[in-house]
Enzyme design. Sequence first.
Site, mmCIF file in Angstrom:
data_model
loop_
_atom_site.group_PDB
_atom_site.id
_atom_site.type_symbol
_atom_site.label_atom_id
_atom_site.label_comp_id
_atom_site.label_asym_id
_atom_site.label_seq_id
_atom_site.Cartn_x
_atom_site.Cartn_y
_atom_site.Cartn_z
ATOM 1 N N CYS A 116 0.868 -1.178 0.000
ATOM 2 C CA CYS A 116 0.000 0.000 0.000
ATOM 3 C C CYS A 116 0.897 1.216 0.000
ATOM 4 O O CYS A 116 2.115 1.101 0.053
ATOM 5 C CB CYS A 116 -0.976 -0.024 1.164
ATOM 6 N N ASP A 310 1.173 6.005 13.342
ATOM 7 C CA ASP A 310 -0.127 6.496 12.863
ATOM 8 C C ASP A 310 -0.417 7.939 13.281
ATOM 9 O O ASP A 310 -1.467 8.484 12.926
ATOM 10 C CB ASP A 310 -1.255 5.581 13.363
ATOM 11 N N ARG A 402 -12.061 5.615 5.757
ATOM 12 C CA ARG A 402 -11.653 4.266 6.178
ATOM 13 C C ARG A 402 -11.506 4.181 7.690
ATOM 14 O O ARG A 402 -11.704 3.120 8.271
ATOM 15 C CB ARG A 402 -10.289 3.915 5.551
#
Length: 428
Positions: A116, A310, A402
Site C-alpha cells: 500500500c 499512525d 476508512r
Amino acid sequence: MEKLIVHGGCRLRGSVKIGGSKNASLPILAASLLTPDTVKIRHVPDVSDTNYMLQILNSLGASVERSSGTVRIDSMDGISASASYDQVRKMRASICLLGPLMARLHRCTLPLPGGCVIGDRPVDLHIRAMQALGAQVRNSGGNLYLEAPNGLVGTTVDMRGENGPTVLGTDNLMMAAVLAKGVTVIESAAREPEVVDLANFLNKMGAKIEGAGTRRITIIGVDQLTGCDHTVIPDRIEAGTFMVAAAMMGDGVTLRCICQEHLESVSALLTECGHHLEFNNRGDVVTITPAHSPRSGKIVTAPYPGFPTDMQAQMTALFALTPGISVVKETIFPQRFMHCSELKRMGANIKVDNGAAVITGVERLSGAPVMASDLRASAALVLAALAAEGVTEIHRLYHIDRGYERIDEKLQDLGAAIKRAADSESGD
Ligand code: EPU
C-alpha cells in the site's frame, strides 16, 4: 467520489466524543469466527474498514447485525475457508482472518493483500507464525493456501521482524493459538493496546491468554470458545488527531471517552512543545489549551509505548506551523511521507530524506487543492487545511472515511467550516 471543502482560519471550541478503536475492532470482528455462538461487540466505529470486515465475515457465512455501534455476529457451522480477492484487496487488515480461520477450520485460502502507499507491507511474519503452529503454506496465483490437517499445535514463536514487532501478526498468532493443542509462547510480541483488547476479548470467550501488553504472551489452548459481550477501547489515533487539532487551532477543546494511558507518548510530545493538557481523574476526558509560544519537537516513531507511526503525519501538520526546526524520523514504515508533498503544496517547508522529515515552521499555510494518499496522510491534510488561509479541497476522501467516523461532522460541531461535496475527479 467525494471531497472535503475546508475554509481555514476558524478556532475550534467545545467538546467531542472519541469513538471506538478501528484497529482494535478489526481483529476482534475477525475473532468472532472462532466460536459458533453469538458475540456482541460494542463501540465499533462506523468507518469503511469495519464495514469491509463485516462484509467479508458475511460472505464467509457469518450472520451480521449492526445497530448504532453494536455489532452482533453469529458464525455458526458452515463457515467458508476462502475469501475473495475483491473483498480482501479493499483492506489490508483482512490478513487478520488468517488466525481465526486456521484455528476454526484448520485450512484457509486468502488472497495476499499486497502493498500500500505507506510501504511494502510484507506478511512473512504472519506466515512464519502459522508454519510454527504446524500449517503448511503455499503461495500460488496471488493466494495464500494454508492447511493443517492434524490441527494446530502450540510452540514458542519469536515474532520480531526487521522493523520490530508486528501488531496484526501477534494478533493472528494469538487467535490461531487459542484453539491449538498445548501451549504457545509469543516472544517479541507487539504490546499495543489493541493487542491487549483482543486478548481481553478472547479471554471473555474462554481463551487462556496471559501477558498481553508485555513482550511475552502465553496462550494455553482450549477445546472451544463461547460467545461474549465486549466493548472496544477508545481510538487512541482519533483522539491523538483531535488533540493535535486542538493544539493547532483550539480555543478550549475537550475530548471525551478517551484513555489517558494509551495517549502518553502523544501527550508527552504535545506538552514538550508547550501545549497544555488537562486530564480528569478517571483519565477519560482531556482539555487542550494551545501554547502561546509553541516549540518545535522531535519524533522517532516506535512500537508502543513509543510514538505511534499512525500519528506522525498529523504532528507534521502541526510542526509545519510551529516556529523552529522539527524532525520526524519514521522507523516502522520508512516510506510513510506521502503527506509531505501535499503539505508543501500548501506552503510547508519540509525536506524528506532517508526515512526522516525535517520541517522548518512557516508563519502561514495557504489553501490549495490537495490529494489524500492514505488514512493518516488525509488527517494531516485536514488539520493543515483548517489552519491554512483560504480554501482547501481535499480529494479522495474515501481514505479518511476508512478510519475516521464522521470527521467532518465532529469538526463542524467544534466550529470548523468543513463540508463534504461530490467530486468529479477521476481517481488516478
Ligand atoms: N512487517 C514485516 N513482516 C510482516 C508484518 C509486518 O516485516 O509479516 C513489518 C512491517 O512492514 C512494518 C512493521 O513490521 O515495518 C510493523 O508492521 P505491523 O505488522 O505492526 O503493521 P500492521 O499490524 O499491519 C497495524 C495497524 C497500522 C499501524 C501498524 C503499526 C491495524 C489494522 N493496522 O498494522 O495502522 O500503522 O500496526 O502500528 O491495526 C492505520 O491505522 O492507519 C494503520 C496503518
